[in-house]
Each structure stands twice: as structure tokens, then as C-alpha cells.
Design an enzyme around this catalytic site. Structure first.
Site, PDB file in Angstrom:
ATOM      1  N   HIS A 194      17.321  86.849 -21.314  1.00 51.06           N
ATOM      2  CA  HIS A 194      16.967  85.479 -20.974  1.00 51.06           C
ATOM      3  C   HIS A 194      17.135  85.229 -19.478  1.00 51.06           C
ATOM      4  O   HIS A 194      18.052  85.757 -18.835  1.00 51.06           O
ATOM      5  CB  HIS A 194      17.708  84.459 -21.823  1.00 51.06           C
TER       6      HIS A 194
ATOM      7  N   ASP B 266      25.131  85.403 -16.269  1.00 50.12           N
ATOM      8  CA  ASP B 266      24.536  84.978 -17.551  1.00 50.12           C
ATOM      9  C   ASP B 266      23.273  84.143 -17.297  1.00 50.12           C
ATOM     10  O   ASP B 266      23.355  82.907 -17.197  1.00 50.12           O
ATOM     11  CB  ASP B 266      25.587  84.158 -18.319  1.00 50.12           C
TER      12      ASP B 266
ATOM     13  N   GLU C  29      17.053  80.023 -23.477  1.00 46.26           N
ATOM     14  CA  GLU C  29      17.996  80.664 -24.418  1.00 46.26           C
ATOM     15  C   GLU C  29      19.230  79.799 -24.555  1.00 46.26           C
ATOM     16  O   GLU C  29      19.775  79.640 -25.651  1.00 46.26           O
ATOM     17  CB  GLU C  29      18.385  82.063 -23.912  1.00 46.26           C
ATOM     18  N   GLU C  30      19.641  79.201 -23.435  1.00 47.89           N
ATOM     19  CA  GLU C  30      20.875  78.411 -23.456  1.00 47.89           C
ATOM     20  C   GLU C  30      20.737  77.123 -24.267  1.00 47.89           C
ATOM     21  O   GLU C  30      21.727  76.451 -24.545  1.00 47.89           O
ATOM     22  CB  GLU C  30      21.298  78.093 -22.014  1.00 47.89           C
TER      23      GLU C  30
ATOM     24  N   ASP D 126      22.148  90.711 -22.530  1.00 51.80           N
ATOM     25  CA  ASP D 126      22.606  89.380 -22.125  1.00 51.80           C
ATOM     26  C   ASP D 126      24.040  89.507 -21.630  1.00 51.80           C
ATOM     27  O   ASP D 126      24.961  89.670 -22.423  1.00 51.80           O
ATOM     28  CB  ASP D 126      22.529  88.412 -23.326  1.00 51.80           C
TER      29      ASP D 126
ATOM     30  N   HIS E 293      29.330  80.156 -17.902  1.00 52.16           N
ATOM     31  CA  HIS E 293      28.756  78.812 -18.024  1.00 52.16           C
ATOM     32  C   HIS E 293      29.358  77.819 -17.038  1.00 52.16           C
ATOM     33  O   HIS E 293      29.426  76.613 -17.311  1.00 52.16           O
ATOM     34  CB  HIS E 293      28.867  78.285 -19.468  1.00 52.16           C
TER      35      HIS E 293
HETATM   36 ZN    ZN Z   1      23.404  84.355 -21.943  1.00 49.43          ZN
END
Ligand code: ZN
Length: 507
Positions: A279, A291, A323-324, A352, A452
Site C-alpha cells: 500500500h 508504513d 489501505e489505512e 507492508d 502511525h
Molecule cells: Zn501499513
């Protein structure tokens, strides 16, 4: 393969490509001109520097666009444009695969008086919408330890408080009852918006809280019509000061379109497609260079260095969007395929987060040998797991299984019976002392301390893990591009069975 619409979109996207166009103008390297049709040759050319150059481009894309590359934001479009330009420069035909998704604009919370501040926030699930500036009215707060808050849990908490104005904001502390109960009581008392801040009674209840206020304890919907936003404990204390004024903005979600990026290396067997995906989007909190800039960069560099290869099986690379937000891009892609097109996909490889700073080498547990969480993957997934186990063993590197939970873009593929596999180096889970003794790094810290978060930048990386895993990605894509016999019995380049020595790093 590219449509007129796609050409138009590419032109628009290229316009946003400010500072991120790296290599197109530079001449092709010897590697890029070469047919890297053996693992040895390919791994010589898939370098960590090559992979990092793509991460650098996405960091620049984020820097030029509010610091993020999330779905629906210009940073994502700029990331797509970079992938398109890089692939086209390598000679690929690139397809943009548009999909719809629900874009939730970020909420805004600003304190105006007695101090000024813009606070990180978010709208609670089930929140209503609106924009207002108003007085902040604390409701039964327990700011002093032990902070055993029941704030907003009873209608009587609002008694004696004046919510008769046009823009009154109820300030409520987490604790004891459902967020929905607190918000519904506040709306019933006449509040035009609600701020719920974290309780502050333990170290895990200090940071920003954004929860779910959509359902009441009896299961009925909360039917909130006013904005409900979150805050940290400290921000709650600041907002509780006398004379407090705040600005809140929560806009309704809207349907937007983003693009997956698809590129193929045609093979003799175009009904035995080997897919590799990652992603490309980040969360709204940060640039997502780990990420998932790490996985996206590894498959991009693999694609660039394989551009001259004539595989036996068609190889299809995919960069997924949203994707998130719940695997939205990859799910739309699988849903848009005909049954025949799905049958033509031999396997799907997912990457990922493959360079976490405090890493462990995890392989998706395709055969469920760990017997935790989800069961085994579709027939063939165990063999993909074994491929990566052989790769690490050839380099005397320890590895662990990780649950085939469907938490990343392989989920929609295994859901329709396509074998899948892939690599992962860890996210929010904390490394154990035993793991630190084996893989190094810091026990007690998350595998990725910036998971994140805004600090998931170019520097949030283990070059060691990224280098090893980029080789693993390239080795797997080329191996299966030449031969999927171990997965589905389809014969390929007979003598192209990857042997352990192939996996060794180039001297
Ligand atoms: Zn990810």
C-alpha cells in the site's frame, strides 16, 4: 493498456510532482539496461540505496503536501505520480485503477481563550457535523488524582449549567460510562458540540482519545446530530480553565476517488499471474515512510530492476490506495475482477512494513504452524512461507511467523482463495527481552516506535532489515515469475528453481 482517462489523470498528477522527480532525467544505469533474469544478477541491482531513493521521493511528496500521504490528500496523488513516472521511465505501461472511498476530513479543535492552541483531534465515530466557536462548559470533571471520572454519565451532571446559548461546547472527561451516553446527555442538555478528553488516571489514559459514540449500551444508535471530538488529558485541563472559548469543525464524510497503480511485466503464461503489492497511502497523522513507504519502495525498485526480464509467468505489481482506511483499494481491485481474471492470479505477495527500526523478521504464517489467530491460507500459502523461510535460513537469519490475520492487502486475495504470503517487521507490538537477545534492538519498545505517527519519516528505518527484505522481495518475485510449480503445479523455467546459494547477499 493505459486509457485516455489515465493519460489525462497522469498529466494532472505530474503537475503536482514538485520536488519528487528523481531519476527520470538521469541516464539508465548498467543495472537498468541489463536483463536481470537470475536472482544473483537481480539482487546485485536491487540495492538499499535504490530502495531508499523512492522513500526519499515520498518524504519529499509529504513535505510538499501538509506532511502526509493519506488517501484523499495531495500527498497521495504526488506519491502515485512518482510511481507512474518511475515505472514509465523504466519502460512499463502503467494503469491507474480508480476506486471510490469515503473520505473523512480531519476534524479541527482550537482553543481560543484564555490560551490559544491548535490541538490534534479527531471526530468520534457516530459524531454529528458542524462548525462553531463557543464557550467551553466543563461537566462534572475530576481533574485531581485519582480522577475517578463519571463526567456526563448522569443527566444531573448538567443541572445548573447554562447551555441556552447558540454555540455551547460541553467539556467531558472519559471514565465510567460509554462515550455515547456522555454525548447524548450533553446534546439533550442543549450543547451544540462536545469535547471528550482522556481520563488521566493512568499512563495509558493520557494521550489523545478518539473513540466510538455511535451506539448506546442497550445497542440502540446514539443518533447524535452535534460534533463530538477528542482531546488528550492535558488539553482537557487547558480547556477547563475559566473563560475558555474554542473552535470546532467536523465536516461530513464525502465520497472521493483515488487510484491504485498497476504495472505488468508480460510473460508467456498470462493466465498464471504472479502479483506483488504494497500500500502506498499513509495515515492522516504522518508521512508513512515506513508504513508503507518501505514495502512500496522495495517492489518499485524490484520492478525497475526487472524491467528487461522476460518472465515465464506474467508479473503484476500493485501499489494500493486507502489501505489505512480498511484495505479499500485492494478490496475494490479484487471485487472488480471477473472470476476468470481471479483464476488467472496464481499467487499474491504482500509487503507492508519491511524495515521497522526495532525489527523482527516475520513471515506470514501461511500454514498456520503457529496455531494462533487466523487459520492457514489458501492452498499454496504454506509454500510461499517456506520460500521466505529458505531465504532467511540461507543467510542464517532467525525469523518468526506472524498471524495471517488479513490486516493488510493480502486479505481480499485470500478471501477469494488466492494463495498469498509476505513479510513484516513489526508495528505497535512491544519487543520482548527474548526477541531483543536474538534480533538486537530494544526490549520494551515497539517494533516501530513511530507506527502511525508524525515521526514515521525517512529516518524511521532499519537499513539492515530493509536491505535483507528488499532482497527477499526481489528473489520471490523473480522466482515465481519464472516458476510457480511449487505453488500450483504450473511448470515454468525448469532449471529456475531457486537454490539456497541464490539467496546469499552479493559480495
Ligand atoms: Zn501499513
Amino acid at each position: 493498456m493505459r486509457s485516455v482517462l489515465a493519460s489525462l489523470v497522469v498529466c494532472v498528477l505530474l503537475a503536482t510532482l514538485v520536488a519528487v522527480a528523481p531519476g527520470a532525467s538521469a541516464g539508465k544505469t548498467a543495472c537498468e539496461k541489463r536483463n536481470n533474469n537470475t536472482i544473483n544478477k537481480l539482487l546485485e541491482c536491487v540495492t538499499v540505496d535504490g530502495v531508499r531513493s523512492h522513500q526519499a521521493a515520498w518524504q519529499a511528496a509529504a513535505d510538499a503536501n501538509e506532511g502526509i500521504r493519506a488517501a484523499g490528500f495531495p500527498g497521495y496523488d504526488a506519491s502515485v505520480a512518482y510511481v507512474v513516472e518511475t515505472l514509465e521511465a523504466a519502460g512499463y505501461d502503467v494503469e491507474l485503477d480508480p476506486f471510490e472511498f469515503t473520505f473523512v476530513p480531519p476534524a479541527t479543535l482550537q482553543q481560543i481563550a484564555p490560551i490559544a492552541g491548535t490541538y490534534e483531534t479527531g471526530a468520534f465515530t457516530g459524531s454529528g457535523f458542524g462548525t462553531l466557536t463557543g464557550q467551553v462548559i466543563p461537566v462534572d470533571l475530576a481533574l485531581d488524582p485519582p480522577r475517578a471520572s463519571t463526567s456526563g454519565c448522569e443527566a444531573t451532571d448538567f443541572a445548573g449549567l447554562d447551555f441556552s446559548g447558540p454555540a455551547d461546547i460541553a467539556l467531558i472527561q472519559r471514565g465510567t460510562c460509554f462515550f455515547s451516553t456522555k454525548a447524548v446527555n450533553a446534546e439533550a442538555a442543549g450543547a451544540e458540540a462536545v469535547i471528550i478528553f482522556n481520563q488521566g488516571n493512568s499512563s495509558t489514559r493520557l494521550g489523545l482519545i478518539v473513540g466510538n459514540a455511535s451506539t448506546l449500551p442497550d445497542g440502540s444508535p446514539s443518533n447524535l446530530t452535534i460534533p463530538v471530538v477528542g482531546a488528550s488529558f492535558d488539553q482537557g485541563v487547558a480547556l477547563a480553565q475559566p473563560g475558555s472559548l474554542a473552535f470546532i469543525d467536523v465536516d461530513p464524510p464525502e465520497t472521493r476517488i483515488n487510484n491504485n497503480v498497476i504495472a505488468e511485466l508480460p510473460g508467456k503464461n498470462d493466465d498464471n499471474v504472479v502479483m506483488a503489492g504494497a500500500h502506498l497511502d499513509s495515515v492522516q497523522a504522518g508521512p508513512g515512510i515506513q508504513d508503507n513507504g518501505s514495502g512500496s519502495a522495495a517492489i518499485l525498485e524490484t520492478a525497475v530492476q526487472m524491467a528487461k526480464v522476460k518472465p515465464v509467468n506474467t508479473v503484476r505489481f500493485a501499489w494500493w490506495g486507502a489501505e489505512e482506511l480498511g484495505l479499500v483499494g485492494s478490496t475494490a481491485y479484487v471485487a472488480d475482477r471477473t472470476p476468470e481474471e481471479l483464476d488467472d492470479i496464481a499467487l499474491y505477495l504482500n509487503f507492508d512494513m519491511i524495515g521497522s527500526p526495532n525489527f523482527v523478521y516475520f513471515i506470514y504464517d501461511g500454514d498456520d504452524s503457529d496455531a494462533v489467530g487466523a487459520g492457514p491460507g489458501p492452498e499454496g500459502s504454506a509454500q510461499i512461507e517456506e520460500f521466505f523461510e529458505n531465504f532467511y535460513e540461507a543467510r542464517d537469519l532467525p525469523f518468526l511467523g506472524t498471524d495471517f490475520s488479513g490486516r493488510s492487502d493480502y486479505g481480499p486475495f485470500i478471501a477469494v482463495g488466492i494463495p498469498a504470503g509476505g513479510l513484516f517487521t513489526g508495528a505497535e507490538v512491544v519487543k520482548t527481552p527474548e526477541q531483543a537477545a536474538i534480533w538486537g534492538g530494544t526490549a520494551g519498545d515497539q517494533y516501530d516506535p513511530c507506527y502511525h505517527l508524525a515521526c514515521d519519516t525517512f529516518d524511521n528505518i532499519s537499513l539492515e532489515a530493509l536491505s535483507v527484505n528488499s532482497d527477499a522481495v526481489a528473489a520471490a518475485v523473480l522466482s515465481y515469475g519464472m516458476n510457480t510449480e511449487t505453488i500450483n503445479g504450473v511448470k515454468g523455467k525448469g532449471n529456475f528453481q531457486a537454490q539456497n546459494q541464490d539467496f546469499l547477499p552479493n559480495s
